[in-house]
Design an enzyme around this catalytic site. Structure first.
Site, PDB file in Angstrom:
ATOM      1  N   HIS A   1      -6.328   6.282  45.674  1.00 27.49           N
ATOM      2  CA  HIS A   1      -4.887   6.807  46.064  1.00 27.49           C
ATOM      3  C   HIS A   1      -3.694   5.715  45.226  1.00 27.49           C
ATOM      4  O   HIS A   1      -2.452   6.520  45.710  1.00 27.49           O
ATOM      5  CB  HIS A   1      -5.542   6.190  47.561  1.00 27.49           C
TER       6      HIS A   1
ATOM      7  N   HIS B   1       4.377  14.970  54.192  1.00 26.85           N
ATOM      8  CA  HIS B   1       4.457  13.866  56.076  1.00 26.85           C
ATOM      9  C   HIS B   1       4.734  14.662  56.761  1.00 26.85           C
ATOM     10  O   HIS B   1       6.465  15.146  56.455  1.00 26.85           O
ATOM     11  CB  HIS B   1       6.036  12.268  55.483  1.00 26.85           C
TER      12      HIS B   1
END
Length: 368
Positions: free
Chosen positions: A307, A333
């Site tokens: 990540h 997002h």
């Protein structure tokens, strides 16, 4: 009590539940089943299961009914979480110098899980949702998430958690260019190198990469499409929105080399598959990727997580002047606030670079 993984015999969908001495804890089971039904990520359901397990263990040791607790009990739960596990029964005295077992952010996450659990229970007739929330005057709430029908009540009071700890904001860990290069060079196979090159260049989540099909890579257009779908390896996209990400010609060439040199004539829709382990040709799984990460950590001496490639890509784009709305769309997002909150920070070096570009340190009107 303990948390166990469950698999639906019909949909084969993965979920989690909490088992007590007499089987599943019924109220928790209902809530976790609800989260699974609305297609929350198995990792999200697992996290809620562990947090609610702690809450019900605490209630059991205090002899409390979950439907008859008070705000003071929640405060005691916070204190209980902060103690070392061996001291939670009260038989051991904890010295002030002993570090807290759970960090502030961990406690707040568990309180959020308990709060969401009670709000769900309230919809089933359990009148306890107000236990975990308080009301504050209406007004501006920022540009983040807003509840359904917010426009009707936006001038009225709104809810927030009654108890929360002040947690320091931890900035995401990013990799330097040298560290990224070391990780790529430590990959002995093109498949592995292509995976980390893809994560670094696109900012994709590892689950999104593992769910990629060949049809999702458009070589001529030089773009990768992230498509929400059910995958045989359990890989998931966190966002339910389809999005396209532009990539470099170098990444497309690396993909082509991988197909020609290692993938061959294998009949599979998945981009990342088992090539040197069984079952051969099956989609690559999360555990297999993390086994690779462990090997790369040993080879490079870099204690990284996949990540971090996402954090690195986002931070690099913002530092290079890519508009935040573009970065937000690339990352998938749902709101600009998420991008700004997580990645919209400046280091001293970033601030110095901007000030130098603006001529702040040269040609000043005031002589020092």
């Amino acid at each position: 009590m303990h948390v166990v993984r469950v698999l639906s015999p019909i949909s084969r969908r993965e979920s989690w539940t909490v088992l007590g001495d007499d089987g599943p804890v019924a109220p928790v089971e209902r809530y976790l089943a609800y989260l699974t039904d609305i297609e929350r990520s198995p990792n999200t359901v697992k996290a809620y299961a562990h947090d609610l397990k702690d809450w019900f263990v605490f209630l059991g040791r205090r002899g409390l009914d979950w439907r008859a607790v008070h705000l003071e009990d929640v405060a005691e739960f916070v204190s209980w979480l902060r103690r070392p596990p061996l001291a939670r029964n009260g038989a051991v005295t904890v010295l002030p110098s002993v570090e807290h077992h759970c960090a502030e952010s961990t406690v707040n996450r568990k309180l959020s899980a308990v709060s969401a659990f009670y709000q769900h229970a309230a919809r089933s007739g359990v009148d306890l949702a107000e236990l975990m929330v308080t009301w504050q005057p209406g007004g501006r709430r920022g540009t983040g998430w807003k509840p359904f029908l917010h426009h009707i009540t936006k001038g009225g009071p709104h809810a927030r958690r009654a108890i929360a700890l002040n947690a320091p904001r931890n900035l995401p860990r990013v990799l330097t260019a040298n560290e990224v290069q070391a990780i790529l060079d430590a990959c002995g196979r093109l498949r592995d190198r292509f995976l980390f090159a893809l994560l670094h260049e696109t900012g994709m989540r590892v689950g999104e990469a593992l769910g990629l099909r060949h049809e999702d890579l458009a070589a001529a257009e030089r773009e990768v499409v992230v498509v929400p779908r059910d995958n045989d390896n359990g890989a998931r996209t966190k966002s339910q929105r389809r999005r396209s990400i532009p990539v470099s010609a170098e990444l497309i060439r690396l993909y082509a080399d991988y197909l020609h040199t290692e993938y061959g004539d294998l009949d599979s829709d998945y981009v990342f598959v088992n090539l040197w382990a069984s079952p051969h040709g099956r989609p690559w799984s999360y555990p297999a990727v993390y086994d690779l990460v462990c090997r790369l950590r040993r080879r490079t001496g870099i204690d990284f997580d996949p990540h971090w490639c996402r954090h690195t890509a986002a931070t690099r784009m913002l530092r290079d002047g890519v508009p935040i709305e573009v970065v937000s769309k690339i990352l998938g997002h749902a709101d600009l606030t998420v991008t700004s909150t997580v990645y919209g920070h400046l280091t001293v070096e970033d601030a110095r670079r901007v000030l130098e570009k603006a001529g702040w340190f040269t040609g000043n009107e005031v002589t020092l």
